[in-house]
Motif scaffolding. Structure first.
Motif, PDB file in Angstrom:
ATOM      1  N   ALA A 193       2.436  -1.226  10.782  1.00 16.40           N
ATOM      2  CA  ALA A 193       2.993  -1.520   9.471  1.00 16.40           C
ATOM      3  C   ALA A 193       1.949  -1.428   8.365  1.00 16.40           C
ATOM      4  O   ALA A 193       2.263  -1.016   7.240  1.00 16.40           O
ATOM      5  N   ALA A 194       0.716  -1.821   8.666  1.00 15.91           N
ATOM      6  CA  ALA A 194      -0.320  -1.848   7.631  1.00 15.91           C
ATOM      7  C   ALA A 194      -0.596  -0.460   7.051  1.00 15.91           C
ATOM      8  O   ALA A 194      -0.637  -0.297   5.820  1.00 15.91           O
ATOM      9  N   PRO A 195      -0.793   0.590   7.865  1.00 13.20           N
ATOM     10  CA  PRO A 195      -1.014   1.914   7.271  1.00 13.20           C
ATOM     11  C   PRO A 195       0.209   2.434   6.511  1.00 13.20           C
ATOM     12  O   PRO A 195       0.068   3.135   5.499  1.00 13.20           O
ATOM     13  N   ALA A 196       1.414   2.103   6.976  1.00  8.88           N
ATOM     14  CA  ALA A 196       2.617   2.499   6.240  1.00  8.88           C
ATOM     15  C   ALA A 196       2.658   1.815   4.882  1.00  8.88           C
ATOM     16  O   ALA A 196       2.988   2.444   3.858  1.00  8.88           O
ATOM     17  N   MET A 197       2.314   0.544   4.843  1.00  7.13           N
ATOM     18  CA  MET A 197       2.310  -0.192   3.581  1.00  7.13           C
ATOM     19  C   MET A 197       1.265   0.374   2.620  1.00  7.13           C
ATOM     20  O   MET A 197       1.504   0.454   1.405  1.00  7.13           O
ATOM     21  N   ARG A 198       0.119   0.775   3.141  1.00  9.60           N
ATOM     22  CA  ARG A 198      -0.911   1.368   2.276  1.00  9.60           C
ATOM     23  C   ARG A 198      -0.374   2.620   1.577  1.00  9.60           C
ATOM     24  O   ARG A 198      -0.621   2.832   0.383  1.00  9.60           O
ATOM     25  N   ASP A 199       0.380   3.437   2.319  1.00  9.67           N
ATOM     26  CA  ASP A 199       0.926   4.653   1.718  1.00  9.67           C
ATOM     27  C   ASP A 199       2.069   4.359   0.759  1.00  9.67           C
ATOM     28  O   ASP A 199       2.270   5.097  -0.211  1.00  9.67           O
ATOM     29  N   LEU A 200       2.837   3.296   1.011  1.00  7.29           N
ATOM     30  CA  LEU A 200       3.878   2.907   0.053  1.00  7.29           C
ATOM     31  C   LEU A 200       3.230   2.468  -1.257  1.00  7.29           C
ATOM     32  O   LEU A 200       3.658   2.863  -2.342  1.00  7.29           O
ATOM     33  N   LEU A 201       2.194   1.650  -1.158  1.00 10.68           N
ATOM     34  CA  LEU A 201       1.481   1.197  -2.353  1.00 10.68           C
ATOM     35  C   LEU A 201       0.791   2.358  -3.063  1.00 10.68           C
ATOM     36  O   LEU A 201       0.648   2.357  -4.289  1.00 10.68           O
ATOM     37  N   GLY A 202       0.367   3.343  -2.276  1.00 14.30           N
ATOM     38  CA  GLY A 202      -0.295   4.504  -2.865  1.00 14.30           C
ATOM     39  C   GLY A 202       0.666   5.565  -3.365  1.00 14.30           C
ATOM     40  O   GLY A 202       0.233   6.569  -3.947  1.00 14.30           O
ATOM     41  N   GLY A 203       1.963   5.377  -3.143  1.00 10.48           N
ATOM     42  CA  GLY A 203       2.953   6.320  -3.637  1.00 10.48           C
ATOM     43  C   GLY A 203       3.195   7.521  -2.760  1.00 10.48           C
ATOM     44  O   GLY A 203       3.943   8.431  -3.135  1.00 10.48           O
ATOM     45  N   GLN A 204       2.603   7.551  -1.543  1.00 12.11           N
ATOM     46  CA  GLN A 204       2.814   8.692  -0.656  1.00 12.11           C
ATOM     47  C   GLN A 204       4.197   8.666   0.002  1.00 12.11           C
ATOM     48  O   GLN A 204       4.696   9.698   0.423  1.00 12.11           O
ATOM     49  N   ILE A 205       4.802   7.485   0.124  1.00 13.78           N
ATOM     50  CA  ILE A 205       6.176   7.370   0.608  1.00 13.78           C
ATOM     51  C   ILE A 205       6.987   6.617  -0.436  1.00 13.78           C
ATOM     52  O   ILE A 205       6.423   5.937  -1.308  1.00 13.78           O
ATOM     53  N   ASP A 206       8.306   6.749  -0.352  1.00 13.21           N
ATOM     54  CA  ASP A 206       9.160   6.226  -1.414  1.00 13.21           C
ATOM     55  C   ASP A 206       9.686   4.816  -1.163  1.00 13.21           C
ATOM     56  O   ASP A 206       9.851   4.041  -2.105  1.00 13.21           O
ATOM     57  N   PHE A 207       9.993   4.505   0.084  1.00 10.52           N
ATOM     58  CA  PHE A 207      10.484   3.163   0.378  1.00 10.52           C
ATOM     59  C   PHE A 207      10.171   2.796   1.812  1.00 10.52           C
ATOM     60  O   PHE A 207       9.686   3.623   2.598  1.00 10.52           O
TER      61      PHE A 207
ATOM     62  N   PRO B  15       8.063  -5.509   7.165  1.00 10.32           N
ATOM     63  CA  PRO B  15       8.161  -6.728   7.968  1.00 10.32           C
ATOM     64  C   PRO B  15       7.469  -7.935   7.356  1.00 10.32           C
ATOM     65  O   PRO B  15       7.209  -8.912   8.045  1.00 10.32           O
ATOM     66  N   GLY B  16       7.154  -7.843   6.060  1.00 10.78           N
ATOM     67  CA  GLY B  16       6.642  -9.009   5.343  1.00 10.78           C
ATOM     68  C   GLY B  16       5.216  -8.923   4.865  1.00 10.78           C
ATOM     69  O   GLY B  16       4.766  -9.794   4.124  1.00 10.78           O
ATOM     70  N   ILE B  17       4.502  -7.863   5.239  1.00 12.48           N
ATOM     71  CA  ILE B  17       3.078  -7.824   4.883  1.00 12.48           C
ATOM     72  C   ILE B  17       2.849  -7.411   3.428  1.00 12.48           C
ATOM     73  O   ILE B  17       1.744  -7.568   2.915  1.00 12.48           O
ATOM     74  N   GLY B  18       3.885  -6.895   2.759  1.00 17.93           N
ATOM     75  CA  GLY B  18       3.711  -6.441   1.384  1.00 17.93           C
ATOM     76  C   GLY B  18       4.330  -7.346   0.337  1.00 17.93           C
ATOM     77  O   GLY B  18       4.426  -6.965  -0.835  1.00 17.93           O
ATOM     78  N   LEU B  19       4.727  -8.540   0.719  1.00 14.76           N
ATOM     79  CA  LEU B  19       5.444  -9.405  -0.219  1.00 14.76           C
ATOM     80  C   LEU B  19       4.576  -9.877  -1.387  1.00 14.76           C
ATOM     81  O   LEU B  19       5.079 -10.086  -2.491  1.00 14.76           O
ATOM     82  N   SER B  20       3.291 -10.025  -1.154  1.00 21.24           N
ATOM     83  CA  SER B  20       2.415 -10.396  -2.271  1.00 21.24           C
ATOM     84  C   SER B  20       2.360  -9.267  -3.296  1.00 21.24           C
ATOM     85  O   SER B  20       2.229  -9.516  -4.503  1.00 21.24           O
ATOM     86  N   SER B  21       2.488  -8.028  -2.838  1.00 25.51           N
ATOM     87  CA  SER B  21       2.519  -6.887  -3.762  1.00 25.51           C
ATOM     88  C   SER B  21       3.823  -6.859  -4.542  1.00 25.51           C
ATOM     89  O   SER B  21       3.863  -6.413  -5.690  1.00 25.51           O
TER      90      SER B  21
END
Length: 335
Positions: free
Chosen positions: A200-214, A218-224
């Motif tokens: 999940a962590a590498p997927a979240m990094r790419d979501l935050l970086g705009g490489q994926i759309d949505f 599982p909860g690791i990005g809620l602070s973002s």
């Protein structure tokens, strides 16, 4: 009447009695096998079958620290990621069943992976024993900020206008966020491209970086989300999140019976002494029900879940049945 023995016979009898006494003394002094009550007598390894920073890793570390303090030995987390959790699962399944190796995993590795992987090197239902649940992990539908939508219906309409043009990430094929994505596509009648990651962590990094759309997080990005770096549209559970009580569930948003919750917990190699499993279950349940652990899970948007080993095992059976039809219809295969 006394039996008369010859001097030689008396000598041999006396020698035999002496040897027997000596043997008894040696056995009494020899170290006996350590009973379960003395476990653990050395550090314990807890394999996490996903990378650092993901839900499984965070839950494992939140539990192993108090376990170390309570049981007087180090519980060392060792990340073995890959193949949807199968690499770490295989390592745990083939470890010695002596109570010194455990696995922290998503329930999907046990319930879902056998349905999507043809070449598994172990049978999780036979080679692993459920020990204790730890958390009910909820998934959150989040988009990057520049997706021009503000609610679920707008998002569905946008996807329908752009079929196959948006992509979503997950921790890997068959993971609960992946199944949530496929369930969403089926119920909403939309198309999007799945991109599996090794956690999940590498997927979240790419979501935050705009490489994926949505992503179904599982909860690791809620602070973002709270920092305005991501948009939270809905909860992929039948129940609202206590952390975001004003955010609707997908069920409430019109996708009837949408439920992608999964349970994370501990497993042991098959054959691990039942006394040790019982002790681990009792200690983990104490931690899971503690205020400190509940606070840790609240940050992740997850809920504590304490169960007996039998109840935790039944969850895997239920999930296999719940998602089996989706897996067959969507032709989901392990990568």
């Amino acid at each position: 009447m006394k039996t008369a023995y010859s001097p030689r016979r008396r000598h041999l009898l006396g020698r035999g009695l002496t040897l027997a006494a000596l043997a008894t003394t040696v056995l009494a002094l020899a170290p006996a096998p350590a009973p379960a009550q003395q476990w653990p007598s050395k550090p314990v390894t807890v394999i996490v079958n996903f990378p650092p920073g993901g839900a499984a890793d965070k839950i494992a570390r939140a539990i192993t620290q108090p376990l170390s303090e309570t049981l007087g030995q180090s519980f060392v987390v060792e990340n073995k990621a890959g193949a949807g959790g199968n690499i770490g699962g295989d390592a745990a399944a083939k470890a010695a069943p002596d109570g010194y190796t455990f696995l922290m995993s998503s329930g999907g590795m046990v319930s879902i992976n056998p349905l999507i992987y043809d070449n598994m090197t172990f049978d999780p239902k036979k080679d692993l024993e459920p020990v204790a649940a730890a958390a009910r992990v909820i998934v959150y539908l989040e988009t990057k900020p520049d997706v021009p939508v503000n609610n679920v219906q707008e998002f569905i309409d946008y996807l329908k206008k752009n079929p196959g043009k948006l992509n979503y990430g997950s921790p890997g094929n068959g993971s609960s966020p992946h199944l949530a994505g496929e369930l969403f596509k089926e119920k909403a009648g939309v198309d999007a491209v799945h991109i599996p990651y090794r956690g999940a962590a590498p997927a979240m990094r790419d979501l935050l970086g705009g490489q994926i759309d949505f992503m179904f997080d599982p909860g690791i990005g809620l602070s973002s989300v709270e920092a305005g770096k991501l948009k939270l549209l809905a909860i992929g559970s039948m129940h609202r999140s206590s952390r975001f009580p004003d955010v609707p569930t997908l069920h409430e948003a019109g996708l009837t019976d949408f439920d992608a919750d999964t349970y994370f917990g501990f497993y042991a190699p098959a054959g691990t002494p039942p006394e040790i499993i019982k002790k681990m279950n009792a200690e983990i349940n104490k931690i899971v029900n503690s205020d400190k652990f509940k606070e840790t899970l609240a940050v992740m948007g997850s809920e504590p879940a304490s169960m007996t080993p039998e109840e935790f095992g039944q969850k895997a059976v239920d999930d296999a049945e719940r998602f089996g039809k989706l897996i067959r219809e969507r032709h989901i295969m392990g990568g």
